[in-house]
Design a protein around this motif. Structure first.
Motif, mmCIF file in Angstrom:
data_model
loop_
_atom_site.group_PDB
_atom_site.id
_atom_site.type_symbol
_atom_site.label_atom_id
_atom_site.label_comp_id
_atom_site.label_asym_id
_atom_site.label_seq_id
_atom_site.Cartn_x
_atom_site.Cartn_y
_atom_site.Cartn_z
ATOM 1 N N ILE A 262 0.634 -0.935 -0.054
ATOM 2 C CA ILE A 262 -0.162 0.210 -0.180
ATOM 3 C C ILE A 262 0.591 0.759 0.093
ATOM 4 C CG2 ILE A 262 -2.142 1.358 1.669
ATOM 5 C CD1 ILE A 262 -2.454 -1.226 2.642
ATOM 6 N N GLU A 263 1.011 2.205 -0.660
ATOM 7 C CA GLU A 263 1.698 3.463 -1.359
ATOM 8 C C GLU A 263 0.717 4.779 -0.980
ATOM 9 O OE1 GLU A 263 3.905 3.484 -4.122
ATOM 10 O OE2 GLU A 263 4.810 2.056 -4.099
ATOM 11 N N ASP A 264 1.171 5.746 -0.433
ATOM 12 C CA ASP A 264 0.652 6.953 -0.008
ATOM 13 C C ASP A 264 -1.064 6.434 0.175
ATOM 14 O OD1 ASP A 264 3.144 7.729 -0.237
ATOM 15 O OD2 ASP A 264 3.478 7.850 -1.774
ATOM 16 N N TRP A 265 -1.248 5.964 0.967
ATOM 17 C CA TRP A 265 -2.819 6.184 1.277
ATOM 18 C C TRP A 265 -3.476 6.896 2.212
ATOM 19 C CZ3 TRP A 265 -5.561 3.211 -2.043
ATOM 20 C CH2 TRP A 265 -7.089 2.419 -1.105
ATOM 21 N N SER A 266 -4.385 7.679 1.503
ATOM 22 C CA SER A 266 -4.973 8.738 2.440
ATOM 23 C C SER A 266 -6.526 8.785 2.221
ATOM 24 C CB SER A 266 -4.293 10.705 1.495
ATOM 25 O OG SER A 266 -3.359 10.208 1.440
ATOM 26 N N ALA A 281 -0.299 7.087 4.171
ATOM 27 C CA ALA A 281 0.108 5.715 4.441
ATOM 28 C C ALA A 281 1.104 4.627 4.250
ATOM 29 C CB ALA A 281 -0.607 4.659 5.705
ATOM 30 N N ASN A 282 2.087 3.784 4.567
ATOM 31 C CA ASN A 282 2.322 3.187 3.598
ATOM 32 C C ASN A 282 2.685 1.653 4.191
ATOM 33 O OD1 ASN A 282 4.005 4.513 0.774
ATOM 34 N ND2 ASN A 282 4.042 5.926 2.251
ATOM 35 N N LEU A 283 2.518 0.990 3.858
ATOM 36 C CA LEU A 283 2.403 -0.796 4.400
ATOM 37 C C LEU A 283 2.888 -2.032 3.448
ATOM 38 C CD1 LEU A 283 0.136 0.689 5.609
ATOM 39 C CD2 LEU A 283 -0.063 -1.568 7.173
ATOM 40 N N VAL A 284 3.517 -3.177 3.920
ATOM 41 C CA VAL A 284 4.012 -4.296 3.017
ATOM 42 C C VAL A 284 4.006 -5.305 3.988
ATOM 43 C CG1 VAL A 284 6.090 -4.799 2.118
ATOM 44 C CG2 VAL A 284 6.092 -2.589 2.520
ATOM 45 N N LEU A 285 2.981 -6.498 3.071
ATOM 46 C CA LEU A 285 3.093 -7.227 3.771
ATOM 47 C C LEU A 285 3.195 -8.242 2.659
ATOM 48 C CD1 LEU A 285 -1.170 -7.086 4.710
ATOM 49 C CD2 LEU A 285 0.750 -6.366 6.020
ATOM 50 N N ARG A 286 4.276 -9.857 3.208
ATOM 51 C CA ARG A 286 4.695 -10.647 2.673
ATOM 52 C C ARG A 286 3.801 -11.873 3.057
ATOM 53 N NH1 ARG A 286 8.406 -7.280 4.970
ATOM 54 N NH2 ARG A 286 9.960 -6.651 3.312
ATOM 55 N N ARG A 287 4.263 -12.937 2.347
ATOM 56 C CA ARG A 287 3.401 -14.062 2.216
ATOM 57 C C ARG A 287 3.989 -14.916 3.092
ATOM 58 N NH1 ARG A 287 0.147 -15.198 -1.815
ATOM 59 N NH2 ARG A 287 0.796 -14.523 -3.582
ATOM 60 N N GLY A 288 3.344 -15.701 4.614
ATOM 61 C CA GLY A 288 3.380 -16.240 5.687
ATOM 62 C C GLY A 288 3.920 -15.386 6.854
ATOM 63 N N SER A 307 -11.072 1.604 4.482
ATOM 64 C CA SER A 307 -10.985 2.441 2.549
ATOM 65 C C SER A 307 -10.294 0.979 1.873
ATOM 66 C CB SER A 307 -10.096 3.242 3.019
ATOM 67 O OG SER A 307 -9.277 2.603 3.153
ATOM 68 N N VAL A 308 -9.195 0.478 2.029
ATOM 69 C CA VAL A 308 -8.122 -0.548 1.061
ATOM 70 C C VAL A 308 -9.396 -1.149 0.638
ATOM 71 C CG1 VAL A 308 -6.591 -2.070 0.941
ATOM 72 C CG2 VAL A 308 -6.309 0.103 2.524
ATOM 73 N N LYS A 320 -2.213 3.768 -4.310
ATOM 74 C CA LYS A 320 -1.578 2.748 -4.514
ATOM 75 C C LYS A 320 -1.572 2.001 -4.102
ATOM 76 C CE LYS A 320 0.307 4.766 -7.607
ATOM 77 N NZ LYS A 320 1.794 5.466 -9.252
ATOM 78 N N VAL A 321 -2.258 0.041 -4.350
ATOM 79 C CA VAL A 321 -1.982 -0.837 -4.059
ATOM 80 C C VAL A 321 -1.807 -1.978 -5.092
ATOM 81 C CG1 VAL A 321 -3.789 -2.415 -3.041
ATOM 82 C CG2 VAL A 321 -4.228 -0.097 -2.911
ATOM 83 N N PHE A 322 -0.835 -2.464 -4.489
ATOM 84 C CA PHE A 322 0.253 -3.618 -5.711
ATOM 85 C C PHE A 322 -0.085 -4.799 -5.140
ATOM 86 C CE2 PHE A 322 1.797 0.385 -6.108
ATOM 87 C CZ PHE A 322 2.253 0.643 -6.934
ATOM 88 N N LYS A 323 -1.029 -5.690 -5.616
ATOM 89 C CA LYS A 323 -0.893 -7.576 -5.183
ATOM 90 C C LYS A 323 0.151 -8.139 -6.145
ATOM 91 C CE LYS A 323 -3.490 -11.112 -4.355
ATOM 92 N NZ LYS A 323 -4.030 -11.519 -4.944
ATOM 93 N N ASN A 324 1.203 -8.277 -5.615
ATOM 94 C CA ASN A 324 1.877 -9.496 -6.151
ATOM 95 C C ASN A 324 2.698 -8.719 -7.008
ATOM 96 O OD1 ASN A 324 1.561 -11.830 -4.699
ATOM 97 N ND2 ASN A 324 -0.195 -11.968 -6.562
ATOM 98 N N GLY A 325 3.023 -7.312 -6.958
ATOM 99 C CA GLY A 325 3.387 -6.379 -7.807
ATOM 100 C C GLY A 325 3.096 -5.612 -8.733
ATOM 101 N N ARG A 326 1.228 -5.638 -8.704
ATOM 102 C CA ARG A 326 1.014 -5.340 -9.838
ATOM 103 C C ARG A 326 0.178 -4.670 -9.598
ATOM 104 N NH1 ARG A 326 -3.271 -6.636 -12.402
ATOM 105 N NH2 ARG A 326 -3.991 -9.090 -11.740
ATOM 106 N N GLU A 327 -0.213 -3.441 -10.227
ATOM 107 C CA GLU A 327 -1.143 -2.299 -9.217
ATOM 108 C C GLU A 327 -2.915 -3.010 -10.050
ATOM 109 O OE1 GLU A 327 -2.394 2.399 -9.546
ATOM 110 O OE2 GLU A 327 -1.178 1.710 -10.540
#
Length: 510
Positions: A262-266, A281-288, A307-308, A320-327
């Motif tokens: 999640i990038e620059d989420w307002s 807001a900026n967050l990153v989630l990884r598998r496992g 909101s997400v 922006k939201v990216f899933k597996n590197g793709r927006e």
């Protein structure tokens, strides 16, 4: 020696196929705060409903003595007439009536058959001052927060000349400040000679306020303990029948590649023009990985999550939201589900479940398409799926045809998780997943969360309980005034450090 105000002896209450209470004994001393603890389904609320007349005399076996006299209550009015008042976890206020109207509803201040509004409002104002509220008695209850509504319920009890006040999970939905105010009020009532019985899962609050604690397990009285020298571990041991050396199941994480970013989420408030709820807001989630999100009440945790999740809340949302590197775009809840995102709300009763429906329909609700054949839901397949979750999630119900609203809080939460797991998500956002459930059920929920991570799913846990985040999560983000103020790995996280980040000013997030 202080005299008893209440004795309940050999109370047994049976529902069809279930013995909810079996030979329960309870003694409460005059002028004390007496806590009742036990796992969900232990019989705590049932016992209080017997006492207050919700379950009338003849509906149970055993005897009730109040102030030395045997009582046979045929309804709530009978118990209230004796000075016993119960405040249920689900508040019983009429939202569109005024505070004064709610306080005296059913006990109107009348003169010659007409309500005397001057007398009503004056009496209500006096009661509000007693509980520490400064609101105008003519204010509608709908305009009050949950904490103030709890105080209105107590004012209503005081209007009935209460001698024994019963509170069922009074702080379950309150923030820390409101909880502290309520507990101080109960101490004040005790000093006035009013006896209080409190049912609570928050053992730290029990230890801070209770004079004695009675523990129930499986519908039976296990012990009554004095507060002096009492510990959470001793209460828990009585509740679950074993020592919990570890509050959290052991877990070795295997963290994989990034799955969600999640990038620059307002997010702006949908009701207060111009108010920013989440700020870049900026967050990153990884598998496992199990990731925590910590923040004080009002920090923007739920607003960020909702909101997400398909823009289910908020206005003027950007980022922006990216899933597996793709927006990806998630303009609706359906799109979010289709992208493999699931969100379990903090309010399971209002938003997470259909309480008048059975387990089967609740489990299938978010993914009916998986059960459809030629446009029709396959009832047999729906039953098999739900029953599979009932067994694997250890949902305590005789069948998936059981009504969800009649389950305990912990079992309702397992139904919510089953619903979202059935959608086969890659990312699960769990908002207060253990709110209002006991320590035994919490352990089961933690085990489920760890199992989901072991399957390679990314899990974001939002919680108001810092020990929960510290015991469960691999990393913890902190949020303050809508801004991410820190990202801390488990090995470096402490309650003090997290609290410092959670109370940081907006500049701390830059």
């Amino acid at each position: 020696m202080t005299e008893s105000i209440l004795r309940m002896r050999s109370i047994t209450k049976t529902f069809p196929g279930v013995k909810a209470l079996s030979d329960v004994n309870l003694e409460v001393l005059r002028g004390e705060i007496h806590a009742i603890c036990g796992e969900n389904g232990a019989g705590k609320s049932t016992l209080m409903k017997v006492l207050s007349g919700v379950y009338p005399h003849g509906d149970y076996d055993g005897t009730i003595e109040f102030e030395g006299a045997e009582c046979q209550f045929s309804g709530i009015r009978d118990s209230e007439h004796r000075g016993i008042v119960i405040i249920h976890q689900e508040l019983a206020l009429a939202p569109n009536l005024s505070i004064a109207e709610n306080i005296f509803l059913g006990n109107e201040q009348a003169k010659r058959g007409l309500i005397d509004w001057n007398r009503t409002n004056a009496a209500a104002a006096g009661l509000l001052r007693r509980v520490g509220l400064r609101e105008n008695p003519t204010t509608q209850v709908v305009e009050l927060g949950v904490g103030k509504q709890q105080l209105v319920e107590i004012a209503k009890a005081l209007s009935k000349q209460v001698k024994l006040l019963i509170l069922d999970e009074p702080t379950a939905a309150l923030n820390d400040e409101d909880s502290a105010h309520l507990l101080n009020l109960l101490r004040g009532l005790r000093d006035e000679g009013i006896t209080c019985v409190i049912i609570s899962h928050k053992l730290n609050e029990v230890l801070s306020i209770a004079d004695r604690v009675t523990v129930l397990r499986d519908g039976r009285t296990i012990s009554t303990l004095d507060s002096e020298g009492l510990t959470e571990d001793k209460i828990i041991s009585g509740m679950v029948g074993r020592d919990l050396e570890h509050r959290f199941p052991p877990h070795e994480s295997t963290v994989g590649e990034e799955v969600l970013r999640i990038e620059d989420w307002s997010v702006h408030s949908p009701t207060q023009h111009g108010r920013l709820l989440v700020d870049k807001a900026n967050l990153v989630l990884r598998r496992g990985e199990v990731v925590g999100l910590a923040g004080l009440m009002g920090a923007g945790r739920t607003e960020l999550a909702m909101s997400v999740f398909g823009r289910a809340y908020g206005a003027n949302i950007s980022g922006k939201v990216f899933k597996n590197g793709r927006e990806i775009q998630m303009r609706s809840v359906r799109e979010a589900i289709d992208h493999g995102i699931a969100y379990a709300t903090e309010d399971r009763k209002k938003y997470g479940l259909n309480l008048i429906e059975d387990i089967k329909r609740n489990v299938s609700a978010a993914a009916l398409g998986k059960l459809a054949k030629s446009g029709w839901v396959d009832d047999n397949e729906e039953y098999k799926v739900a029953d599979g979750f009932r067994k694997s999630m250890n949902i305590k119900a005789p069948s998936v045809s059981s009504i969800t609203g009649k389950l305990s809080g912990g079992n309702q939460q397992k139904v919510v998780l089953s619903k979202w797991i059935f959608t086969d998500p890659d990312v699960l956002i769990l908002d207060e997943p253990t709110r209002g459930i006991d320590v035994g059920a919490k352990y089961e929920i933690y085990t489920i969360i760890n199992a989901l991570a072991d399957q390679g799913k990314a899990v974001l846990v939002i919680s108001s309980e810092l020990p929960e985040l510290l015991g469960l999560c691999d990393r913890i983000y902190t949020l303050s005034a809508g801004r991410i103020t820190g990202e801390v790995p488990r090995a470096e996280a402490t309650q003090e450090g997290l609290m410092t980040l959670m109370t940081a000013g907006q500049e701390a997030g830059k």
